[in-house]
Design a protein around this motif. Structure first.
Motif, PDB file in Angstrom:
ATOM      1  N   VAL B  38      47.301  40.081  30.634  1.00 25.41           N
ATOM      2  CA  VAL B  38      45.856  39.860  30.652  1.00 25.41           C
ATOM      3  C   VAL B  38      45.450  39.683  32.108  1.00 25.41           C
ATOM      4  O   VAL B  38      46.189  39.077  32.880  1.00 25.41           O
ATOM      5  CB  VAL B  38      45.476  38.597  29.847  1.00 25.41           C
ATOM      6  CG1 VAL B  38      43.986  38.286  29.982  1.00 25.41           C
ATOM      7  CG2 VAL B  38      45.866  38.754  28.381  1.00 25.41           C
ATOM      8  N   GLN B  40      42.140  38.871  35.110  1.00 30.41           N
ATOM      9  CA  GLN B  40      40.859  38.207  35.314  1.00 30.41           C
ATOM     10  C   GLN B  40      40.367  38.494  36.727  1.00 30.41           C
ATOM     11  O   GLN B  40      40.838  37.882  37.680  1.00 30.41           O
ATOM     12  CB  GLN B  40      41.000  36.702  35.096  1.00 30.41           C
ATOM     13  CG  GLN B  40      39.703  35.937  35.164  1.00 30.41           C
ATOM     14  CD  GLN B  40      39.877  34.486  34.774  1.00 30.41           C
ATOM     15  OE1 GLN B  40      40.894  33.860  35.081  1.00 30.41           O
ATOM     16  NE2 GLN B  40      38.888  33.930  34.090  1.00 30.41           N
ATOM     17  N   LYS B  44      35.218  36.365  37.045  1.00 29.56           N
ATOM     18  CA  LYS B  44      34.861  37.029  35.795  1.00 29.56           C
ATOM     19  C   LYS B  44      35.742  36.553  34.635  1.00 29.56           C
ATOM     20  O   LYS B  44      36.560  35.661  34.786  1.00 29.56           O
ATOM     21  CB  LYS B  44      34.959  38.544  35.974  1.00 29.56           C
ATOM     22  CG  LYS B  44      33.971  39.099  36.993  1.00 29.56           C
ATOM     23  CD  LYS B  44      33.933  40.615  36.974  1.00 29.56           C
ATOM     24  CE  LYS B  44      32.903  41.125  37.968  1.00 29.56           C
ATOM     25  NZ  LYS B  44      32.815  42.619  37.965  1.00 29.56           N
ATOM     26  N   GLY B  45      35.553  37.171  33.490  1.00 32.34           N
ATOM     27  CA  GLY B  45      36.261  36.765  32.291  1.00 32.34           C
ATOM     28  C   GLY B  45      37.618  37.444  32.132  1.00 32.34           C
ATOM     29  O   GLY B  45      38.090  38.168  33.002  1.00 32.34           O
ATOM     30  N   LEU B  46      38.231  37.189  30.983  1.00 32.62           N
ATOM     31  CA  LEU B  46      39.571  37.696  30.686  1.00 32.62           C
ATOM     32  C   LEU B  46      39.506  39.102  30.096  1.00 32.62           C
ATOM     33  O   LEU B  46      38.628  39.410  29.279  1.00 32.62           O
ATOM     34  CB  LEU B  46      40.259  36.755  29.692  1.00 32.62           C
ATOM     35  CG  LEU B  46      40.406  35.301  30.157  1.00 32.62           C
ATOM     36  CD1 LEU B  46      40.903  34.421  29.002  1.00 32.62           C
ATOM     37  CD2 LEU B  46      41.348  35.201  31.344  1.00 32.62           C
ATOM     38  N   TRP B  48      42.106  42.039  28.321  1.00 28.45           N
ATOM     39  CA  TRP B  48      43.421  42.407  27.801  1.00 28.45           C
ATOM     40  C   TRP B  48      43.867  43.730  28.407  1.00 28.45           C
ATOM     41  O   TRP B  48      43.084  44.692  28.466  1.00 28.45           O
ATOM     42  CB  TRP B  48      43.365  42.508  26.284  1.00 28.45           C
ATOM     43  CG  TRP B  48      44.627  42.988  25.638  1.00 28.45           C
ATOM     44  CD1 TRP B  48      45.810  42.317  25.545  1.00 28.45           C
ATOM     45  CD2 TRP B  48      44.822  44.238  24.963  1.00 28.45           C
ATOM     46  NE1 TRP B  48      46.729  43.068  24.853  1.00 28.45           N
ATOM     47  CE2 TRP B  48      46.152  44.262  24.478  1.00 28.45           C
ATOM     48  CE3 TRP B  48      44.010  45.345  24.706  1.00 28.45           C
ATOM     49  CZ2 TRP B  48      46.696  45.329  23.770  1.00 28.45           C
ATOM     50  CZ3 TRP B  48      44.538  46.418  24.004  1.00 28.45           C
ATOM     51  CH2 TRP B  48      45.872  46.410  23.547  1.00 28.45           C
ATOM     52  N   TYR B  95      47.872  37.656  34.375  1.00 25.55           N
ATOM     53  CA  TYR B  95      48.615  36.681  33.579  1.00 25.55           C
ATOM     54  C   TYR B  95      49.522  37.394  32.587  1.00 25.55           C
ATOM     55  O   TYR B  95      49.111  38.381  31.974  1.00 25.55           O
ATOM     56  CB  TYR B  95      47.665  35.799  32.766  1.00 25.55           C
ATOM     57  CG  TYR B  95      46.746  34.923  33.566  1.00 25.55           C
ATOM     58  CD1 TYR B  95      45.416  35.271  33.772  1.00 25.55           C
ATOM     59  CD2 TYR B  95      47.190  33.701  34.083  1.00 25.55           C
ATOM     60  CE1 TYR B  95      44.554  34.453  34.490  1.00 25.55           C
ATOM     61  CE2 TYR B  95      46.329  32.871  34.800  1.00 25.55           C
ATOM     62  CZ  TYR B  95      45.028  33.262  34.999  1.00 25.55           C
ATOM     63  OH  TYR B  95      44.173  32.439  35.712  1.00 25.55           O
TER      64      TYR B  95
END
Lengths: 112, 118
Positions: B38, B40, B44-46, B48, B95
């Motif tokens: 994942v 980021q 900003k957001g996560l 996939w 991540y």
């Protein structure tokens, strides 16, 4: 594929409660979702999974102040009671399908 | 309790290849879990990226699929990500994470920052 919608921000006072919402897109109202917390400068942390019937299961070490629930439709909730300053964080919901995984845009929670 | 640790170059040149490895400790990568990446982007957001099972089965984000390869090494208890033809838009915290048998991400690595710049 499913889409998750979250409010961009929320705020509540120290010691109070707050309920964050994650809404599943049409046709996906029975999906399980997970809530993740991301404190500033840290990696995300799994909080819990929430099912359509409201059943929720928390991750290891998640305080009792955190709980999950759901509506009769497509909403999944994360409730934090007795808010602490350490709860100030971004909260993401997530779900998955056969071949994909999606995250909501995240809610930034401010503790006043 | 399982722990995941990402490693790899923090700086990649545009049009180059991003390569990261996730070392799993405290458990076997051959268990009944999928393993995922994942990312980021800053502020900003996560997002996939993709995931892999110990059998080698993979799932990739449709928007990244043409540039991705995720592999697994059971003997080293680790899995890896390769992303080709990177641009500045690929600059992000990356991540690795574990997916439980019921499908939720339940353990995260601490993340590693990859910057794409000349």
């Amino acid at each position: 594929q499913p889409v998750l919608t979250q409010s961009s921000s929320a705020s509540a006072s120290l010691g109070s409660s707050v309920k964050l919402t994650c809404t599943l897109s049409s046709g996906h109202s029975d999906y399980i979702i997970a809530w993740h917390q991301q404190q500033p400068g840290k990696a995300p942390r799994f909080l819990m999974k929430v099912e359509g019937g409201g059943l929720y299961n928390k991750g290891s070490g998640v305080p009792d102040r955190f709980s999950g629930s759901s509506s009769s439709g497509a909403e999944r909730y994360l409730t934090i009671s007795n808010l602490q300053f350490e709860d100030e964080a971004d909260y993401y919901c997530a779900t998955w399908d056969t071949d994909t995984r999606v995250f909501g845009g995240g809610t930034k929670l401010t503790v006043l | 309790q399982e722990q995941l640790q990402e490693s790899g170059p923090g700086l990649v040149k545009p049009s180059g290849t991003l390569s990261l490895t996730c070392a799993v400790s405290g458990g076997s990568i051959r268990s009944s879990n999928w393993w995922t990446w994942v990312r980021q982007p800053p502020g900003k957001g996560l997002e996939w990226i993709g995931e892999i099972y110990h059998s080698g089965s993979t799932k990739y984000s449709p928007s990244l699929k043409s540039r991705l390869s995720i592999s697994i090494d059971g003997s080293k208890n680790q899995f890896s990500l390769k992303m080709t033809s990177v641009t500045a838009a690929d600059t992000a915290l990356y991540y690795c994470a574990r997916i439980s048998p019921i499908g939720v991400i339940d353990f995260w690595g601490q993340g590693t920052l990859v910057t794409v710049s000349s």
